[in-house]
Design a protein around this motif. Sequence first.
Motif, PDB file in Angstrom:
ATOM      1  N   CYS A   1       2.750  28.603  42.933  1.00 39.52           N
ATOM      2  CA  CYS A   1       3.491  27.592  43.685  1.00 39.52           C
ATOM      3  C   CYS A   1       4.846  27.330  43.043  1.00 39.52           C
ATOM      4  N   VAL A   2       4.867  27.189  41.712  1.00 41.37           N
ATOM      5  CA  VAL A   2       6.110  26.947  40.969  1.00 41.37           C
ATOM      6  C   VAL A   2       7.088  28.107  41.154  1.00 41.37           C
ATOM      7  N   GLN A   3       6.536  29.308  41.345  1.00 41.04           N
ATOM      8  CA  GLN A   3       7.361  30.495  41.554  1.00 41.04           C
ATOM      9  C   GLN A   3       8.085  30.447  42.899  1.00 41.04           C
ATOM     10  N   LEU A   4       7.490  29.756  43.868  1.00 38.37           N
ATOM     11  CA  LEU A   4       7.991  29.791  45.239  1.00 38.37           C
ATOM     12  C   LEU A   4       8.735  28.538  45.681  1.00 38.37           C
ATOM     13  N   VAL A   5       8.466  27.407  45.035  1.00 39.10           N
ATOM     14  CA  VAL A   5       9.113  26.140  45.430  1.00 39.10           C
ATOM     15  C   VAL A   5       9.672  25.453  44.190  1.00 39.10           C
ATOM     16  N   PRO A   6      10.568  24.472  44.357  1.00 38.03           N
ATOM     17  CA  PRO A   6      11.076  23.722  43.205  1.00 38.03           C
ATOM     18  C   PRO A   6       9.941  23.057  42.423  1.00 38.03           C
ATOM     19  N   ALA A   7      10.127  22.948  41.107  1.00 32.77           N
ATOM     20  CA  ALA A   7       9.093  22.357  40.248  1.00 32.77           C
ATOM     21  C   ALA A   7       8.792  20.915  40.659  1.00 32.77           C
ATOM     22  N   SER A   8       9.816  20.199  41.133  1.00 32.96           N
ATOM     23  CA  SER A   8       9.628  18.807  41.551  1.00 32.96           C
ATOM     24  C   SER A   8       8.723  18.713  42.778  1.00 32.96           C
ATOM     25  N   LEU A   9       8.741  19.738  43.620  1.00 30.68           N
ATOM     26  CA  LEU A   9       7.860  19.773  44.789  1.00 30.68           C
ATOM     27  C   LEU A   9       6.459  20.236  44.403  1.00 30.68           C
ATOM     28  N   ALA A  10       6.382  21.177  43.473  1.00 27.25           N
ATOM     29  CA  ALA A  10       5.084  21.719  43.047  1.00 27.25           C
ATOM     30  C   ALA A  10       4.184  20.623  42.487  1.00 27.25           C
ATOM     31  N   ILE A  11       4.747  19.718  41.698  1.00 20.32           N
ATOM     32  CA  ILE A  11       3.920  18.662  41.091  1.00 20.32           C
ATOM     33  C   ILE A  11       3.452  17.670  42.156  1.00 20.32           C
ATOM     34  N   VAL A  12       4.271  17.434  43.176  1.00 16.93           N
ATOM     35  CA  VAL A  12       3.859  16.554  44.276  1.00 16.93           C
ATOM     36  C   VAL A  12       2.671  17.160  45.017  1.00 16.93           C
ATOM     37  N   LEU A  13       2.720  18.476  45.238  1.00 14.41           N
ATOM     38  CA  LEU A  13       1.616  19.164  45.911  1.00 14.41           C
ATOM     39  C   LEU A  13       0.351  19.116  45.059  1.00 14.41           C
ATOM     40  N   LEU A  14       0.505  19.271  43.755  1.00 12.14           N
ATOM     41  CA  LEU A  14      -0.662  19.203  42.870  1.00 12.14           C
ATOM     42  C   LEU A  14      -1.310  17.820  42.920  1.00 12.14           C
ATOM     43  N   MET A  15      -0.496  16.787  43.091  1.00 13.05           N
ATOM     44  CA  MET A  15      -1.024  15.420  43.131  1.00 13.05           C
ATOM     45  C   MET A  15      -1.862  15.139  44.379  1.00 13.05           C
ATOM     46  N   GLN A  16      -1.921  16.076  45.299  1.00 15.48           N
ATOM     47  CA  GLN A  16      -2.761  15.894  46.485  1.00 15.48           C
ATOM     48  C   GLN A  16      -4.243  15.928  46.134  1.00 15.48           C
ATOM     49  N   TYR A  17      -4.538  16.239  44.849  1.00 18.33           N
ATOM     50  CA  TYR A  17      -5.934  16.174  44.399  1.00 18.33           C
ATOM     51  C   TYR A  17      -6.507  14.777  44.615  1.00 18.33           C
ATOM     52  N   ILE A  18      -5.639  13.790  44.722  1.00 17.42           N
ATOM     53  CA  ILE A  18      -6.086  12.403  44.895  1.00 17.42           C
ATOM     54  C   ILE A  18      -6.978  12.271  46.129  1.00 17.42           C
ATOM     55  N   TRP A  19      -6.538  12.865  47.235  1.00 20.30           N
ATOM     56  CA  TRP A  19      -7.356  12.758  48.458  1.00 20.30           C
ATOM     57  C   TRP A  19      -8.290  13.952  48.639  1.00 20.30           C
ATOM     58  N   ILE A  20      -7.925  15.101  48.113  1.00 16.73           N
ATOM     59  CA  ILE A  20      -8.795  16.280  48.241  1.00 16.73           C
ATOM     60  C   ILE A  20     -10.102  16.053  47.464  1.00 16.73           C
ATOM     61  N   GLY A  21     -10.003  15.422  46.298  1.00 16.07           N
ATOM     62  CA  GLY A  21     -11.202  15.124  45.506  1.00 16.07           C
ATOM     63  C   GLY A  21     -12.144  14.189  46.236  1.00 16.07           C
ATOM     64  N   VAL A  22     -11.578  13.183  46.906  1.00 16.44           N
ATOM     65  CA  VAL A  22     -12.388  12.243  47.696  1.00 16.44           C
ATOM     66  C   VAL A  22     -13.098  12.984  48.825  1.00 16.44           C
ATOM     67  N   LEU A  23     -12.373  13.903  49.464  1.00 16.61           N
ATOM     68  CA  LEU A  23     -12.942  14.685  50.562  1.00 16.61           C
ATOM     69  C   LEU A  23     -14.079  15.593  50.079  1.00 16.61           C
ATOM     70  N   ILE A  24     -13.886  16.235  48.940  1.00 20.54           N
ATOM     71  CA  ILE A  24     -14.918  17.121  48.377  1.00 20.54           C
ATOM     72  C   ILE A  24     -16.177  16.331  48.032  1.00 20.54           C
ATOM     73  N   GLU A  25     -15.995  15.167  47.409  1.00 17.55           N
ATOM     74  CA  GLU A  25     -17.145  14.351  47.027  1.00 17.55           C
ATOM     75  C   GLU A  25     -17.900  13.851  48.265  1.00 17.55           C
ATOM     76  N   PHE A  26     -17.171  13.578  49.340  1.00 19.36           N
ATOM     77  CA  PHE A  26     -17.810  13.126  50.575  1.00 19.36           C
ATOM     78  C   PHE A  26     -18.614  14.263  51.218  1.00 19.36           C
ATOM     79  N   ILE A  27     -18.041  15.473  51.249  1.00 18.82           N
ATOM     80  CA  ILE A  27     -18.686  16.613  51.903  1.00 18.82           C
ATOM     81  C   ILE A  27     -19.902  17.104  51.115  1.00 18.82           C
ATOM     82  N   PHE A  28     -19.735  17.233  49.795  1.00 16.22           N
ATOM     83  CA  PHE A  28     -20.790  17.868  48.995  1.00 16.22           C
ATOM     84  C   PHE A  28     -21.738  16.883  48.319  1.00 16.22           C
ATOM     85  N   PHE A  29     -21.266  15.663  48.032  1.00 19.20           N
ATOM     86  CA  PHE A  29     -22.110  14.703  47.319  1.00 19.20           C
ATOM     87  C   PHE A  29     -22.403  13.450  48.139  1.00 19.20           C
TER      88      PHE A  29
END
Length: 298
Positions: free
Chosen positions: A93-121
């Motif tokens: 991701c860092v290779q393809l987009v600005p580093a400032s954007l890459a870290i914002v995309l990584l921070m999407q773990y906030i809602w993705i983690g909630v979704l994973i826990e809802f689906i699997f647990f």
Amino acid sequence: MEKLKGALAVFLGASSFGILSTFVKKAYGKGLTLGEVTGIQVLFGMLILWLIYITIKLFSAKSFQSSKKKSSWVKILISGTSTGLVSVFYYKCVQLVPASLAIVLLMQYIWIGVLIEFIFFKTKPSRNNLIGIGIVLIATLLATGLIEKGLQQLNLTGVLFGLLAATAYSVFMIVNGRVGNDYHPIQKSAIMVTGSCILIFTLFPPNYLFNGQFDDNFFYFGLILSLFGTVIPPLLFAYGLPKTGFSLGGILSSAELPVATCMSFFILHESVSTVQWIGVLLILGTVIWLNAAKSSSH
């Protein structure tokens, strides 16, 4: 005083994660590839962590006597592949987009983690979590510059890899909290990074170690990326989190976002607009609010 020391340790650990994308960009600028960057990071990290573990075990055996291992180290090794996938997806991701954007995309773990826990647990998200997810999604539109520049200005492949990195990071956080807690933290980290190393060397065979290509750039970036991405954060978190508690620790660990954005702005001279800064601050504020709310409910 102990809580203050712990808080400082967690903050520094998160900050060290935040500088990674800047040095990855610089490594690419020196001609290193994705496989080389990820490979040297996990190789150096694995060697350093095992060296630390063996040294402590030799000179301070008592610290290991209370940790009676019950779970299989193989599970920890396999769970370590999730950290390898985070590196592969995030650095692509860092290779393809600005580093400032890459870290914002990584921070999407906030809602993705909630979704994973809802689906699997079957863990239902709280009202605060749902509100927080809504704020993060709106803030992401601001922080990525999507509203200002439009979809055509974004590298969609880079965005995809950023979201894959966030998903792998969510899996790592969920698995890390459930596997190998009866091992010493340094030993657990060393085993996980070994699993990560096996995965990355399978995906990207380390021919550069044997064909004479390994030079000062490999050593320099391997040392920096392994220390700030693989060695220092786990050790500081292992020291600091028991002293701060996970709620305060969660707030302090969000330092990764502003540090990465500031590094990309001041060191890489990437363009970050006022609207993007507002998005970054909104995400940061949401992380702090969610963890503060979690703390007050216990």
